[in-house]
Motif scaffolding. Structure first.
Motif, PDB file in Angstrom:
ATOM      1  N   VAL A  43       0.859  -1.179   0.000  1.00 23.87           N
ATOM      2  CA  VAL A  43       0.000   0.000   0.000  1.00 23.87           C
ATOM      3  C   VAL A  43       0.898   1.232   0.000  1.00 23.87           C
ATOM      4  CG1 VAL A  43      -1.828   1.237   1.220  1.00 23.87           C
ATOM      5  CG2 VAL A  43      -1.752  -1.252   1.301  1.00 23.87           C
ATOM      6  N   TRP A  48       3.721   0.730   2.718  1.00 21.43           N
ATOM      7  CA  TRP A  48       3.235  -0.153   3.789  1.00 21.43           C
ATOM      8  C   TRP A  48       3.048  -1.540   3.187  1.00 21.43           C
ATOM      9  CZ3 TRP A  48      -2.448  -0.690   5.661  1.00 21.43           C
ATOM     10  CH2 TRP A  48      -2.482  -1.419   6.849  1.00 21.43           C
ATOM     11  N   THR A  86       2.098  -5.512   3.927  1.00 23.64           N
ATOM     12  CA  THR A  86       1.458  -6.375   4.926  1.00 23.64           C
ATOM     13  C   THR A  86       1.366  -7.801   4.400  1.00 23.64           C
ATOM     14  OG1 THR A  86      -0.798  -6.064   4.123  1.00 23.64           O
ATOM     15  CG2 THR A  86       0.019  -4.436   5.670  1.00 23.64           C
ATOM     16  N   ASP A 107       3.858  -5.802  10.072  1.00 21.63           N
ATOM     17  CA  ASP A 107       3.972  -5.099   8.791  1.00 21.63           C
ATOM     18  C   ASP A 107       5.295  -4.337   8.661  1.00 21.63           C
ATOM     19  OD1 ASP A 107       3.666  -2.883  10.380  1.00 21.63           O
ATOM     20  OD2 ASP A 107       1.579  -2.553   9.855  1.00 21.63           O
TER      21      ASP A 107
END
Lengths: 108, 190
Positions: free
Chosen positions: B101, B131, B133, B139
């Motif tokens: 992201v 980001w 995950t 994360d």
């Protein structure tokens, strides 16, 4: 003629009032996902789904297992919350949303 | 399509019209490529840096037309920089479950007296957040400055995510059976 024109204006005003009210009625949902040992589960993909409204953009759980949904259109019938581990559906349940909701932890 | 796009398209059309029109006029014999005398030579000079002289004035149509086309092409190029982010997560089993992201920092401001909001926003991205995950793993977050890119490429290198929980055992009781729900590909309704 005047009567017809007046009816159109009145109908338009009513439509705008109704539409404006409906579009303003949104809520939110926050919550967290934990495992049986009460440890938060990060990286899960969470959706809100409604048969009429459709499917939300995904929310991904953070390191605290928390997820967030904003601008959820309010409906009389409940939403369904779906949780995916990657592509595997691991949880689905109904959840009524009538405003700004903060639900208790979902335990998997 | 905004005004800028319309101007660029019109400029390109003008250029093409001049080039094609020049060719048609040449074909019809309205203009000729006869060499003009030295006194009649067409000359174009720009600030003593560039000087073009031609003894074939009809060629001016092509040159001006081509200039329109080239300018349109140059200005239609996107002014937004494109960045490529590269890297590798080395300890995951299912790459499809990895999510990347990328977000830009939120603009924050305050209101003036009386609650009036008058925000000047410059949509120029000088940094953004990456980001990454993966289910059950802690994360990976990184703030990246665009000036750190090399030829438009930003690398986050090789990373390892830290596993924090195991995948829960499947439990059919956790999945309520409901008919008529939109498919997973239909996300984005709100």
């Amino acid at each position: 003629m005047k009567k017809t024109f007046g009816s159109i204006i009145l109908g338009l005003c009513l439509f705008l009032m109704l539409f404006g009210t409906a579009s303003a009625q949104v809520g939110s949902l926050t919550g967290a996902v934990v495992n049986q040992q009460n440890h938060p589960i990060p990286g899960l993909t969470v959706y809100l789904v409604h048969p009429e409204v459709g499917r939300s953009d995904p929310s991904i759980t953070d390191n605290s297992g928390r997820f967030y949904f904003y601008n959820v259109p309010l409906r009389n019938s409940p939403y369904y919350i779906e949780i995916y581990w990657g592509k595997d559906l691991i949880y689905r349940n109904s959840i009524p949303i009538s405003g700004n909701e903060n639900i208790r932890d979902i335990r998997l | 399509m905004d005004t800028f796009d319309i101007v660029v398209i019109l400029g390109a059309l003008c250029g093409l019209l001049m080039v094609i029109g020049g060719m048609v006029l040449l074909y019809k014999g309205v203009i000729t490529l006869n060499q003009a005398s030295k006194q009649e030579a067409a000359s174009l000079e720009f600030k003593k840096m560039l000087k073009i002289t031609t003894h074939y004035p009809a060629l001016g149509l092509f040159i001006i037309g081509l200039a329109f086309v080239i300018i349109a092409v140059v200005f239609s190029k996107s002014t937004q920089n494109q960045f490529e982010i590269t890297g590798r997560i080395t300890n995951i089993e299912d790459p499809d479950s990895l999510k990347v992201v990328i977000t830009v920092p939120a603009w924050e401001g305050t209101a003036n007296v009386g609650g009036e909001i008058n925000a000047a926003v410059f949509p120029r991205i000088d940094r953004f957040n990456v980001w990454i995950t993966y289910p059950g793993y802690r994360d990976f977050k990184k703030l990246i400055k665009t000036k750190e890119s090399k030829l438009g490429v930003i690398t986050i290198g090789e990373q390892q995510l830290q596993k924090v929980v195991e995948k829960p055992l499947p439990d059919p009781n956790n999945i309520m059976r409901v008919e008529g729900l939109p498919p997973i590909s239909a996300h984005g309704a709100f």
